[in-house]
Design an enzyme around this catalytic site. Structure first.
Site, mmCIF file in Angstrom:
data_model
loop_
_atom_site.group_PDB
_atom_site.id
_atom_site.type_symbol
_atom_site.label_atom_id
_atom_site.label_comp_id
_atom_site.label_asym_id
_atom_site.label_seq_id
_atom_site.Cartn_x
_atom_site.Cartn_y
_atom_site.Cartn_z
ATOM 1 N N ASP A 36 0.605 -1.547 -0.179
ATOM 2 C CA ASP A 36 0.282 -0.169 0.133
ATOM 3 C C ASP A 36 0.795 1.288 0.065
ATOM 4 O O ASP A 36 0.246 2.243 0.258
ATOM 5 C CB ASP A 36 -1.337 0.682 1.001
ATOM 6 C CG ASP A 36 -2.396 -0.527 0.538
ATOM 7 O OD1 ASP A 36 -2.407 -1.129 -0.440
ATOM 8 O OD2 ASP A 36 -3.164 -1.213 1.980
ATOM 9 N N HIS A 239 30.653 3.882 -4.946
ATOM 10 C CA HIS A 239 29.081 4.212 -4.464
ATOM 11 C C HIS A 239 28.581 3.966 -3.066
ATOM 12 O O HIS A 239 27.376 3.639 -3.041
ATOM 13 C CB HIS A 239 28.430 3.188 -5.866
ATOM 14 C CG HIS A 239 28.998 3.405 -6.914
ATOM 15 N ND1 HIS A 239 29.005 2.759 -8.248
ATOM 16 C CD2 HIS A 239 29.046 4.739 -7.499
ATOM 17 C CE1 HIS A 239 28.938 3.110 -9.338
ATOM 18 N NE2 HIS A 239 28.713 4.894 -8.825
ATOM 19 N N ASP A 256 28.924 13.588 -2.055
ATOM 20 C CA ASP A 256 28.602 13.442 -3.274
ATOM 21 C C ASP A 256 26.893 13.854 -3.585
ATOM 22 O O ASP A 256 25.943 12.992 -3.144
ATOM 23 C CB ASP A 256 29.160 12.272 -4.402
ATOM 24 C CG ASP A 256 28.537 12.709 -5.898
ATOM 25 O OD1 ASP A 256 28.271 13.288 -6.286
ATOM 26 O OD2 ASP A 256 29.339 11.340 -6.495
ATOM 27 N N ASP A 267 24.903 18.483 -9.442
ATOM 28 C CA ASP A 267 25.468 16.996 -9.149
ATOM 29 C C ASP A 267 26.779 17.140 -8.680
ATOM 30 O O ASP A 267 27.813 17.721 -9.391
ATOM 31 C CB ASP A 267 25.838 15.738 -10.171
ATOM 32 C CG ASP A 267 26.339 14.755 -10.532
ATOM 33 O OD1 ASP A 267 27.277 14.338 -9.070
ATOM 34 O OD2 ASP A 267 26.219 14.114 -11.446
ATOM 35 N N HIS A 350 37.858 5.789 -12.584
ATOM 36 C CA HIS A 350 36.735 6.084 -13.476
ATOM 37 C C HIS A 350 36.931 6.886 -14.103
ATOM 38 O O HIS A 350 37.620 8.231 -14.260
ATOM 39 C CB HIS A 350 35.245 6.806 -12.292
ATOM 40 C CG HIS A 350 36.127 8.078 -11.621
ATOM 41 N ND1 HIS A 350 35.530 9.561 -12.163
ATOM 42 C CD2 HIS A 350 36.000 7.844 -10.184
ATOM 43 C CE1 HIS A 350 35.903 10.257 -10.917
ATOM 44 N NE2 HIS A 350 36.034 9.387 -9.706
ATOM 45 N N HIS A 354 30.090 13.133 -16.947
ATOM 46 C CA HIS A 354 28.830 13.335 -18.025
ATOM 47 C C HIS A 354 28.541 13.908 -18.290
ATOM 48 O O HIS A 354 27.800 15.179 -17.560
ATOM 49 C CB HIS A 354 28.437 11.474 -16.723
ATOM 50 C CG HIS A 354 28.098 12.204 -15.294
ATOM 51 N ND1 HIS A 354 26.474 12.951 -15.869
ATOM 52 C CD2 HIS A 354 28.338 12.025 -14.169
ATOM 53 C CE1 HIS A 354 26.626 13.106 -13.924
ATOM 54 N NE2 HIS A 354 27.789 12.360 -13.271
ATOM 55 N N HIS A 361 22.685 10.936 -15.040
ATOM 56 C CA HIS A 361 23.528 10.381 -16.274
ATOM 57 C C HIS A 361 22.372 10.366 -17.252
ATOM 58 O O HIS A 361 22.139 9.619 -17.240
ATOM 59 C CB HIS A 361 24.144 9.641 -15.904
ATOM 60 C CG HIS A 361 25.163 9.017 -14.465
ATOM 61 N ND1 HIS A 361 25.449 7.671 -14.055
ATOM 62 C CD2 HIS A 361 25.620 9.719 -14.280
ATOM 63 C CE1 HIS A 361 26.469 7.878 -12.967
ATOM 64 N NE2 HIS A 361 26.214 9.143 -13.106
ATOM 65 N N GLU A 390 34.599 16.062 -12.742
ATOM 66 C CA GLU A 390 34.494 14.941 -11.640
ATOM 67 C C GLU A 390 35.494 14.209 -11.458
ATOM 68 O O GLU A 390 35.880 13.663 -11.427
ATOM 69 C CB GLU A 390 32.854 14.378 -11.153
ATOM 70 C CG GLU A 390 32.784 13.759 -11.945
ATOM 71 C CD GLU A 390 31.945 12.832 -12.337
ATOM 72 O OE1 GLU A 390 31.306 12.126 -10.795
ATOM 73 O OE2 GLU A 390 30.744 12.506 -12.451
ATOM 74 N N TYR A 394 41.376 7.977 -4.749
ATOM 75 C CA TYR A 394 41.220 6.899 -4.297
ATOM 76 C C TYR A 394 42.815 6.252 -3.084
ATOM 77 O O TYR A 394 43.325 5.412 -4.649
ATOM 78 C CB TYR A 394 40.216 6.406 -4.494
ATOM 79 C CG TYR A 394 39.144 7.276 -4.886
ATOM 80 C CD1 TYR A 394 38.097 8.282 -4.381
ATOM 81 C CD2 TYR A 394 39.656 7.949 -7.041
ATOM 82 C CE1 TYR A 394 37.259 9.324 -5.196
ATOM 83 C CE2 TYR A 394 38.571 8.344 -7.212
ATOM 84 C CZ TYR A 394 37.525 9.254 -6.897
ATOM 85 O OH TYR A 394 36.543 9.845 -7.505
ATOM 86 N N ARG A 411 37.186 13.406 -4.335
ATOM 87 C CA ARG A 411 36.975 13.595 -5.242
ATOM 88 C C ARG A 411 36.349 15.269 -5.164
ATOM 89 O O ARG A 411 35.730 15.762 -4.303
ATOM 90 C CB ARG A 411 35.616 13.527 -6.350
ATOM 91 C CG ARG A 411 34.646 13.036 -7.108
ATOM 92 C CD ARG A 411 34.326 12.251 -7.952
ATOM 93 N NE ARG A 411 33.050 12.012 -6.775
ATOM 94 C CZ ARG A 411 32.973 10.848 -6.375
ATOM 95 N NH1 ARG A 411 33.810 9.805 -6.198
ATOM 96 N NH2 ARG A 411 32.016 10.517 -5.321
ATOM 97 N N GLU A 413 33.514 17.530 -7.713
ATOM 98 C CA GLU A 413 32.985 17.781 -8.707
ATOM 99 C C GLU A 413 32.082 18.990 -9.320
ATOM 100 O O GLU A 413 31.422 19.351 -8.502
ATOM 101 C CB GLU A 413 32.002 16.476 -8.649
ATOM 102 C CG GLU A 413 30.748 16.203 -9.711
ATOM 103 C CD GLU A 413 29.860 15.073 -9.667
ATOM 104 O OE1 GLU A 413 29.650 15.216 -8.699
ATOM 105 O OE2 GLU A 413 29.032 14.903 -11.020
#
Ligand SMILES: [Mn+2]
Length: 443
Positions: A36, A239, A256, A267, A350, A354, A361, A390, A394, A411, A413
């Protein structure tokens, strides 16, 4: 509503250029989370791009023929459902409010579509991307074929409408750029808020709460994606999501997070010290990432290719890895060797950006067209494209890696709009120099 009707007109013109036909663009279904309780409803981005209409159970049909026509199918008014679930436009009011030529109840799809498809030269829809739509289209086609003896012909060609819409969405119009600037401004304010409040002893979710507060308090409907708030070694998990780890004195925090405002995403990533002051090794690596981002920005302008920014960032990052001893020259060789062997990918795995738009994305081809079978070159940037820049570093603990850098994840970005002669950083209001971050965090 003008941007939406202009986009429908542009799409119809492109359909005409292909001989005409009818286009079918449904919105997204509602999705149940658990018994529900639905997930918060989010319309389909293509559908919204052409309508501005946010109700579920709706379909746009565009006719490019002797007489062009724009049609909306949507839910009927229903007092009882509206008491429980809220306002519905209903076809009549939706038609006039959103500027369609005609509107029908969603239940009329199966009776109207075969009529609209009869004698249409081609179908334009999202080929093979939605089982329900594929099944519906098959049913409508069969119904049209059933009238063959009456001289009716079904469409005999099909086009993937996403190919046309992706190209349109890749180049943002003035209306979209205005919303994206406001979306980035809100996200930048959220990052400032998190930096101001951060101190050792808080947990990642405390900073996530500050971010969400700033988003919602400024009218953003949703986060554009699950916020990453990662402290210490967690920043090296690409992630990672905001969880419950404690901010430790001497650790960095990587956030991020971007918001969705009126369907457009921001972003932004920032990395800052939990205690407000970068340590020597943290600062060394931070300055390398910042310099690599500057190098990528310099390649973000019309005429440059999508990967030029990435290549420029990699060059600065790899040089920094050699200078700091993250990579051992005796093992990996020169800068050129490191780039050729991709040895840098131990610490930077990476891509540097993008497309960004209604989807975080966002849609759009990353390569230019080329003759069938030929290698496609990376996409040439042009004014109106929006992309993230970005770069990061690491450092997971590993043999041969100087221990002072272990578990540092950084990072930075930003969201860049390609302009006529360069780029404009939509997210510039989020501080990122060491001096600016330390000044903001002084408390
Ligand atoms: Mn991103």
């Amino acid at each position: 509503m003008k941007p939406y009707s202009d986009r429908r007109a542009s799409l119809i013109a492109q359909m005409q250029a292909r001989g005409g036909g009818i286009a079918i663009i449904p919105t997204a279904p509602e999705v149940m989370r658990n018994r529900d309780a639905d997930y918060p409803y989010r319309h389909d981005s293509y559908f919204y791009y052409l309508s501005g209409f946010t109700e579920p159970e709706a379909v746009i049909v565009l006719v490019a023929g002797a007489k062009n026509q724009t049609i909306l199918f949507c839910r009927e008014k229903n007092m009882e459902r509206e008491i429980w679930d809220g306002f519905r436009y209903g076809p009549d009011v939706a038609r006039s409010t959103f500027g369609f030529d005609a509107a029908y109840p969603i239940e009329a799809l199966d009776s109207e579509l075969p009529k609209l498809m009869a004698n249409a030269p081609a179908l334009f829809y999202a080929l093979g991307s939605d089982n329900k739509l594929d099944t519906q289209v098959q049913g409508w086609l069969q119904s049209v074929r059933g009238q063959a003896r009456a001289g009716v012909t079904p469409p005999n060609a099909a086009y993937d409408i996403h190919v046309l819409l992706d190209e349109m969405r890749l180049i943002k119009d003035a209306n979209e750029i205005d919303i994206m600037q406001r979306s980035a401004d809100i996200a930048a304010a959220a990052h400032r808020r998190a930096m101001r409040i951060a101190r050792p002893g808080l947990r990642e979710y405390h900073l996530e709460a500050e971010i969400l507060h700033e988003f919602r308090n400024n009218g953003s409907q949703f986060p554009a994606y699950g916020s990453i708030v990662a402290t210490g070694a967690n920043a090296c998990v690409l992630h990672y999501r905001a969880s419950d780890a404690e901010l430790k004195d001497g650790d960095l925090v990587l956030i991020d997070a971007g918001c969705e405002l009126d369907s457009y995403a921001s972003d932004i990533t920032r990395t800052f010290p939990a205690n407000g002051k970068f340590s020597g090794p943290q600062k060394e690596l931070y300055e390398i990432v910042l310099a690599s981002q500057d190098a990528a920005f310099a390649e973000t302008r019309p005429g440059k290719r999508f990967m030029d920014g990435h290549d420029a960032a990699v060059k600065v990052l790899a040089q920094g890895m050699l200078d700091t001893g993250l990579l051992d020259r005796n093992k990996v060789g020169s800068l050129d060797d490191v780039i050729a062997s991709r040895a840098y990918s131990q610490f930077y795995m990476h891509r540097t950006g993008h497309w960004l738009g209604m989807d975080v994305h966002d849609v759009g081809e990353y390569r230019d067209a080329a003759p069938n079978g030929a290698d496609k070159p990376w996409r040439t940037l042009q004014a109106g494209m929006v992309l993230t820049v970005e770069p990061g570093i690491y450092v997971r603990p590993a043999e041969g890696v100087p221990e002072k850098y272990w578990n540092i994840g950084i990072r930075i970005e930003d969201d860049a709009l390609v302009t006529a002669n360069g780029s404009h950083i939509l997210s510039a209001a989020a501080p990122k120099t060491v001096a600016d971050i330390e000044a903001l965090m002084k408390h």
